[in-house]
Scaffold this motif. Sequence first.
Motif, mmCIF file in Angstrom:
data_model
loop_
_atom_site.group_PDB
_atom_site.id
_atom_site.type_symbol
_atom_site.label_atom_id
_atom_site.label_comp_id
_atom_site.label_asym_id
_atom_site.label_seq_id
_atom_site.Cartn_x
_atom_site.Cartn_y
_atom_site.Cartn_z
ATOM 1 N N TRP A 43 19.377 9.281 -21.840
ATOM 2 C CA TRP A 43 20.326 10.005 -20.991
ATOM 3 C C TRP A 43 20.995 8.825 -19.959
ATOM 4 O O TRP A 43 20.434 7.696 -19.611
ATOM 5 C CB TRP A 43 19.914 11.018 -20.108
ATOM 6 N N TRP A 44 22.434 8.975 -19.778
ATOM 7 C CA TRP A 44 23.120 8.261 -18.720
ATOM 8 C C TRP A 44 23.238 9.117 -17.557
ATOM 9 O O TRP A 44 23.985 10.138 -17.614
ATOM 10 C CB TRP A 44 24.550 7.864 -19.141
ATOM 11 N N PRO A 45 22.678 8.695 -16.389
ATOM 12 C CA PRO A 45 22.749 9.614 -14.902
ATOM 13 C C PRO A 45 24.088 9.163 -14.451
ATOM 14 O O PRO A 45 24.519 8.046 -14.332
ATOM 15 C CB PRO A 45 21.675 9.180 -14.252
ATOM 16 N N LEU A 46 24.785 10.276 -13.851
ATOM 17 C CA LEU A 46 25.916 10.398 -13.393
ATOM 18 C C LEU A 46 25.867 11.040 -11.876
ATOM 19 O O LEU A 46 25.230 12.021 -11.829
ATOM 20 C CB LEU A 46 27.236 10.762 -14.118
ATOM 21 N N ARG A 47 26.819 10.371 -11.054
ATOM 22 C CA ARG A 47 27.123 11.332 -9.765
ATOM 23 C C ARG A 47 28.557 11.690 -9.786
ATOM 24 O O ARG A 47 29.365 10.832 -10.154
ATOM 25 C CB ARG A 47 26.629 10.473 -8.573
ATOM 26 N N VAL A 48 29.083 12.916 -9.673
ATOM 27 C CA VAL A 48 30.188 13.251 -9.529
ATOM 28 C C VAL A 48 30.264 14.001 -8.128
ATOM 29 O O VAL A 48 29.620 15.244 -8.043
ATOM 30 C CB VAL A 48 30.636 14.382 -10.585
ATOM 31 N N ASP A 49 31.093 13.350 -7.015
ATOM 32 C CA ASP A 49 31.102 13.895 -5.661
ATOM 33 C C ASP A 49 29.730 14.015 -5.270
ATOM 34 O O ASP A 49 28.968 12.947 -5.536
ATOM 35 C CB ASP A 49 31.980 15.140 -5.729
ATOM 36 N N ASP A 50 29.455 15.215 -4.977
ATOM 37 C CA ASP A 50 27.766 15.295 -4.577
ATOM 38 C C ASP A 50 26.997 15.968 -5.733
ATOM 39 O O ASP A 50 25.781 16.490 -5.486
ATOM 40 C CB ASP A 50 27.599 16.352 -3.383
ATOM 41 N N ARG A 51 27.265 16.193 -6.921
ATOM 42 C CA ARG A 51 26.500 16.653 -8.005
ATOM 43 C C ARG A 51 26.081 15.607 -9.050
ATOM 44 O O ARG A 51 26.786 14.537 -9.091
ATOM 45 C CB ARG A 51 27.745 17.640 -8.749
ATOM 46 N N LEU A 52 24.951 15.844 -9.345
ATOM 47 C CA LEU A 52 24.077 15.092 -10.433
ATOM 48 C C LEU A 52 24.189 15.386 -11.929
ATOM 49 O O LEU A 52 24.249 16.525 -12.069
ATOM 50 C CB LEU A 52 22.839 14.762 -9.989
ATOM 51 N N PHE A 53 24.468 14.685 -12.691
ATOM 52 C CA PHE A 53 24.586 14.895 -14.231
ATOM 53 C C PHE A 53 23.689 13.937 -15.096
ATOM 54 O O PHE A 53 23.705 12.883 -14.641
ATOM 55 C CB PHE A 53 26.031 15.089 -14.670
ATOM 56 N N VAL A 54 23.460 14.209 -16.124
ATOM 57 C CA VAL A 54 22.959 13.595 -17.041
ATOM 58 C C VAL A 54 23.843 13.603 -18.409
ATOM 59 O O VAL A 54 24.077 14.714 -18.845
ATOM 60 C CB VAL A 54 21.370 13.626 -17.310
ATOM 61 N N ARG A 55 24.338 12.642 -19.168
ATOM 62 C CA ARG A 55 24.759 12.693 -20.284
ATOM 63 C C ARG A 55 24.064 12.029 -21.472
ATOM 64 O O ARG A 55 23.719 10.863 -21.336
ATOM 65 C CB ARG A 55 26.366 11.744 -20.208
ATOM 66 N N PHE A 56 23.927 12.733 -22.636
ATOM 67 C CA PHE A 56 23.228 12.208 -23.666
ATOM 68 C C PHE A 56 23.711 10.859 -23.941
ATOM 69 O O PHE A 56 24.862 10.566 -24.247
ATOM 70 C CB PHE A 56 23.257 13.073 -24.737
ATOM 71 N N ALA A 57 22.896 9.847 -24.128
ATOM 72 C CA ALA A 57 23.346 8.228 -24.439
ATOM 73 C C ALA A 57 23.765 8.285 -25.739
ATOM 74 O O ALA A 57 24.611 7.107 -26.121
ATOM 75 C CB ALA A 57 22.368 7.468 -24.030
ATOM 76 N N ASP A 58 23.752 8.975 -26.731
ATOM 77 C CA ASP A 58 24.252 8.877 -28.074
ATOM 78 C C ASP A 58 25.649 9.636 -27.966
ATOM 79 O O ASP A 58 25.853 10.544 -27.877
ATOM 80 C CB ASP A 58 23.208 9.782 -28.932
ATOM 81 N N LEU A 59 26.697 8.729 -28.323
ATOM 82 C CA LEU A 59 28.165 9.132 -28.226
ATOM 83 C C LEU A 59 28.626 10.005 -29.168
ATOM 84 O O LEU A 59 29.549 10.869 -29.095
ATOM 85 C CB LEU A 59 29.129 7.851 -28.101
ATOM 86 N N SER A 60 27.466 10.125 -30.241
ATOM 87 C CA SER A 60 28.102 11.091 -31.410
ATOM 88 C C SER A 60 27.804 12.572 -30.672
ATOM 89 O O SER A 60 28.236 13.494 -31.262
ATOM 90 C CB SER A 60 27.308 10.944 -32.550
ATOM 91 N N SER A 61 27.175 12.823 -29.620
ATOM 92 C CA SER A 61 26.620 14.016 -29.111
ATOM 93 C C SER A 61 27.301 14.036 -27.827
ATOM 94 O O SER A 61 27.141 13.322 -26.762
ATOM 95 C CB SER A 61 25.249 14.202 -29.217
ATOM 96 N N PRO A 62 28.121 15.488 -27.569
ATOM 97 C CA PRO A 62 28.654 15.499 -26.261
ATOM 98 C C PRO A 62 27.792 16.229 -25.250
ATOM 99 O O PRO A 62 28.057 16.805 -24.194
ATOM 100 C CB PRO A 62 30.114 16.506 -26.474
ATOM 101 N N SER A 63 26.543 16.159 -25.321
ATOM 102 C CA SER A 63 25.714 17.014 -24.495
ATOM 103 C C SER A 63 25.866 16.559 -23.092
ATOM 104 O O SER A 63 25.126 15.178 -22.951
ATOM 105 C CB SER A 63 24.286 16.955 -25.066
ATOM 106 N N THR A 64 26.042 17.457 -22.197
ATOM 107 C CA THR A 64 25.922 17.006 -20.726
ATOM 108 C C THR A 64 25.177 18.043 -20.200
ATOM 109 O O THR A 64 25.296 19.445 -20.344
ATOM 110 C CB THR A 64 27.451 16.922 -20.114
#
Length: 132
Positions: free
Chosen positions: A92-113
């Motif tokens: 996963w790629w961890p992301l911060r969007v404002d005060d929220r935390l997300f992880v985005r699947f590191a395989d670009l063929s999958s849009p899983s967040t």
Amino acid sequence: MALIRLLILACLALPAAAQERLTPDQFLDLAVGKTLTFQTYPGGMLVGVEQFLSREQSRWARADGSCVIGEIFIDGPALCFAYPDDPRDHCWWPLRVDDRLFVRFADLSSPSTQEITKITENPVICEEVPSV
């Protein structure tokens, strides 16, 4: 060009705000010693709850109630997990969007967040946790 298109699509799946990709170490600084709740984004369905026991080990309780001890490792910009009952690594790629935390699947063929919707110090309680 296709890679750039995929990256743009991945960013569009998240809220339109200032996005900051966190390094795996930055994410682990926030997570170790805590228990994080993961939900699909969008949709808000429970994926599971993960207790970060250390920078190398976690206890993962899936939404179906099954539990497993996972191995945590870093692969470049991705935070990865290996579970003894699953032959695939999950990165996963961890992301911060404002005060929220997300992880985005590191395989670009999958849009899983997934969104981290709760951070506590409560332990994950599992009836049976496989030994590692």
